[in-house]
Design a protein around this motif. Structure first.
Motif, PDB file in Angstrom:
ATOM      1  N   LEU A   1       0.822  -1.213   0.000  1.00 15.11           N
ATOM      2  CA  LEU A   1       0.000   0.000   0.000  1.00 15.11           C
ATOM      3  C   LEU A   1       0.854   1.260   0.000  1.00 15.11           C
ATOM      4  O   LEU A   1       0.544   2.224  -0.706  1.00 15.11           O
ATOM      5  CB  LEU A   1      -0.940  -0.012   1.199  1.00 15.11           C
ATOM      6  CG  LEU A   1      -1.993  -1.126   1.186  1.00 15.11           C
ATOM      7  CD1 LEU A   1      -2.781  -1.134   2.485  1.00 15.11           C
ATOM      8  CD2 LEU A   1      -2.906  -1.008  -0.013  1.00 15.11           C
ATOM      9  N   ARG A   2       1.944   1.247   0.762  1.00 14.69           N
ATOM     10  CA  ARG A   2       2.848   2.401   0.800  1.00 14.69           C
ATOM     11  C   ARG A   2       3.413   2.693  -0.573  1.00 14.69           C
ATOM     12  O   ARG A   2       3.472   3.839  -1.010  1.00 14.69           O
ATOM     13  CB  ARG A   2       3.983   2.131   1.795  1.00 14.69           C
ATOM     14  CG  ARG A   2       5.077   3.192   1.740  1.00 14.69           C
ATOM     15  CD  ARG A   2       6.260   2.807   2.550  1.00 14.69           C
ATOM     16  NE  ARG A   2       6.003   3.176   3.922  1.00 14.69           N
ATOM     17  CZ  ARG A   2       6.916   3.179   4.870  1.00 14.69           C
ATOM     18  NH1 ARG A   2       8.148   2.809   4.612  1.00 14.69           N
ATOM     19  NH2 ARG A   2       6.631   3.542   6.088  1.00 14.69           N
ATOM     20  N   TRP A   3       3.841   1.648  -1.280  1.00 10.03           N
ATOM     21  CA  TRP A   3       4.449   1.846  -2.593  1.00 10.03           C
ATOM     22  C   TRP A   3       3.433   2.292  -3.631  1.00 10.03           C
ATOM     23  O   TRP A   3       3.759   3.079  -4.522  1.00 10.03           O
ATOM     24  CB  TRP A   3       5.180   0.587  -3.027  1.00 10.03           C
ATOM     25  CG  TRP A   3       6.379   0.283  -2.157  1.00 10.03           C
ATOM     26  CD1 TRP A   3       6.929   1.088  -1.184  1.00 10.03           C
ATOM     27  CD2 TRP A   3       7.151  -0.896  -2.167  1.00 10.03           C
ATOM     28  NE1 TRP A   3       8.000   0.463  -0.600  1.00 10.03           N
ATOM     29  CE2 TRP A   3       8.164  -0.766  -1.187  1.00 10.03           C
ATOM     30  CE3 TRP A   3       7.090  -2.076  -2.896  1.00 10.03           C
ATOM     31  CZ2 TRP A   3       9.103  -1.749  -0.936  1.00 10.03           C
ATOM     32  CZ3 TRP A   3       8.027  -3.064  -2.639  1.00 10.03           C
ATOM     33  CH2 TRP A   3       9.026  -2.899  -1.677  1.00 10.03           C
ATOM     34  N   GLN A   4       2.205   1.801  -3.524  1.00 12.27           N
ATOM     35  CA  GLN A   4       1.166   2.274  -4.441  1.00 12.27           C
ATOM     36  C   GLN A   4       0.908   3.763  -4.233  1.00 12.27           C
ATOM     37  O   GLN A   4       0.771   4.517  -5.201  1.00 12.27           O
ATOM     38  CB  GLN A   4      -0.121   1.483  -4.229  1.00 12.27           C
ATOM     39  CG  GLN A   4      -0.032   0.055  -4.727  1.00 12.27           C
ATOM     40  CD  GLN A   4      -1.290  -0.727  -4.430  1.00 12.27           C
ATOM     41  OE1 GLN A   4      -2.390  -0.244  -4.686  1.00 12.27           O
ATOM     42  NE2 GLN A   4      -1.138  -1.932  -3.908  1.00 12.27           N
ATOM     43  N   MET A   5       0.856   4.177  -2.969  1.00 16.71           N
ATOM     44  CA  MET A   5       0.640   5.602  -2.672  1.00 16.71           C
ATOM     45  C   MET A   5       1.829   6.445  -3.138  1.00 16.71           C
ATOM     46  O   MET A   5       1.639   7.528  -3.699  1.00 16.71           O
ATOM     47  CB  MET A   5       0.392   5.789  -1.177  1.00 16.71           C
ATOM     48  CG  MET A   5      -0.956   5.237  -0.749  1.00 16.71           C
ATOM     49  SD  MET A   5      -1.292   5.215   1.030  1.00 16.71           S
ATOM     50  CE  MET A   5      -0.458   6.622   1.658  1.00 16.71           C
ATOM     51  N   LYS A   6       3.037   5.957  -2.933  1.00 12.50           N
ATOM     52  CA  LYS A   6       4.238   6.681  -3.367  1.00 12.50           C
ATOM     53  C   LYS A   6       4.247   6.831  -4.888  1.00 12.50           C
ATOM     54  O   LYS A   6       4.545   7.910  -5.412  1.00 12.50           O
ATOM     55  CB  LYS A   6       5.492   5.947  -2.895  1.00 12.50           C
ATOM     56  CG  LYS A   6       6.793   6.578  -3.326  1.00 12.50           C
ATOM     57  CD  LYS A   6       7.007   7.917  -2.685  1.00 12.50           C
ATOM     58  CE  LYS A   6       8.389   8.454  -3.017  1.00 12.50           C
ATOM     59  NZ  LYS A   6       8.610   9.785  -2.490  1.00 12.50           N
ATOM     60  N   ALA A   7       3.899   5.766  -5.587  1.00  9.69           N
ATOM     61  CA  ALA A   7       3.842   5.829  -7.054  1.00  9.69           C
ATOM     62  C   ALA A   7       2.810   6.859  -7.498  1.00  9.69           C
ATOM     63  O   ALA A   7       3.068   7.652  -8.416  1.00  9.69           O
ATOM     64  CB  ALA A   7       3.518   4.456  -7.633  1.00  9.69           C
ATOM     65  N   GLN A   8       1.657   6.875  -6.839  1.00  7.95           N
ATOM     66  CA  GLN A   8       0.613   7.842  -7.192  1.00  7.95           C
ATOM     67  C   GLN A   8       1.084   9.278  -6.930  1.00  7.95           C
ATOM     68  O   GLN A   8       0.849  10.175  -7.738  1.00  7.95           O
ATOM     69  CB  GLN A   8      -0.671   7.555  -6.422  1.00  7.95           C
ATOM     70  CG  GLN A   8      -1.835   8.398  -6.885  1.00  7.95           C
ATOM     71  CD  GLN A   8      -2.213   8.118  -8.333  1.00  7.95           C
ATOM     72  OE1 GLN A   8      -2.422   6.968  -8.721  1.00  7.95           O
ATOM     73  NE2 GLN A   8      -2.293   9.160  -9.138  1.00  7.95           N
ATOM     74  N   GLN A   9       1.762   9.487  -5.816  1.00  7.72           N
ATOM     75  CA  GLN A   9       2.286  10.824  -5.505  1.00  7.72           C
ATOM     76  C   GLN A   9       3.284  11.274  -6.566  1.00  7.72           C
ATOM     77  O   GLN A   9       3.260  12.436  -6.997  1.00  7.72           O
ATOM     78  CB  GLN A   9       2.963  10.834  -4.130  1.00  7.72           C
ATOM     79  CG  GLN A   9       2.021  10.711  -2.969  1.00  7.72           C
ATOM     80  CD  GLN A   9       2.745  10.485  -1.649  1.00  7.72           C
ATOM     81  OE1 GLN A   9       3.929  10.156  -1.603  1.00  7.72           O
ATOM     82  NE2 GLN A   9       2.023  10.661  -0.556  1.00  7.72           N
TER      83      GLN A   9
END
Length: 140
Positions: free
Chosen positions: A96-104
């Motif tokens: 989940l952290r990496w998905q959010m980082k990618a989106q940012q």
């Protein structure tokens, strides 16, 4: 360092697995040190690894804090132990952290190929981690 509940690809010898685990432990430990976190010990029974893909380490630091560290064929990262109750939940938290980082990063606008490649790596590995999280046969 082995644990009887780890999945191991048949193509690896025990020596190759042990070497891979040692390398991943060093990689995670170096990453933590670069972040100012000095390891005291590893909670071996709570740590998990799946050579050559991923190792998830439960780390107890000298600052009396606990952390989950991840290394392998993916970005090396860590989170506070309070972010996941076990290694399986840690995989989901990293996903989940990496998905959010990618989106940012995408929202910030991709400026170069290196950033675009990093975004794709985060997305790909986040999906892979989530698949591992959901795989009942890995977790018994």
């Amino acid at each position: 360092m082995t644990s009887n509940n780890q999945q191991q690809p048949q193509a690896f010898t025990e020596d190759q697995i042990n070497e891979w685990v040692r390398q991943q432990f060093q990689k995670a430990n170096l990453h933590l040190a670069e972040q100012g976190i000095v390891m005291d010990n590893v909670a071996v029974q709570e740590s998990r690894y799946l050579p050559p893909y991923v190792a998830v380490w439960k780390i107890n630091a000298l600052n009396r804090q606990g952390y989950w560290a991840i290394s392998g064929d993916l970005p090396t990262d860590y989170l506070e132990a309070s972010g996941a109750i076990d290694a399986r939940e840690a995989l989901r938290a990293f996903s989940l952290r990496w998905q959010m980082k990618a989106q940012q990063l995408m929202n910030a606008g991709v400026q170069d190929q290196t950033t675009a490649d990093y975004i794709q790596l985060l997305i790909s590995r986040a999906h892979s981690l989530y698949d591992l999280f959901e795989s009942e046969n890995l977790w018994g």
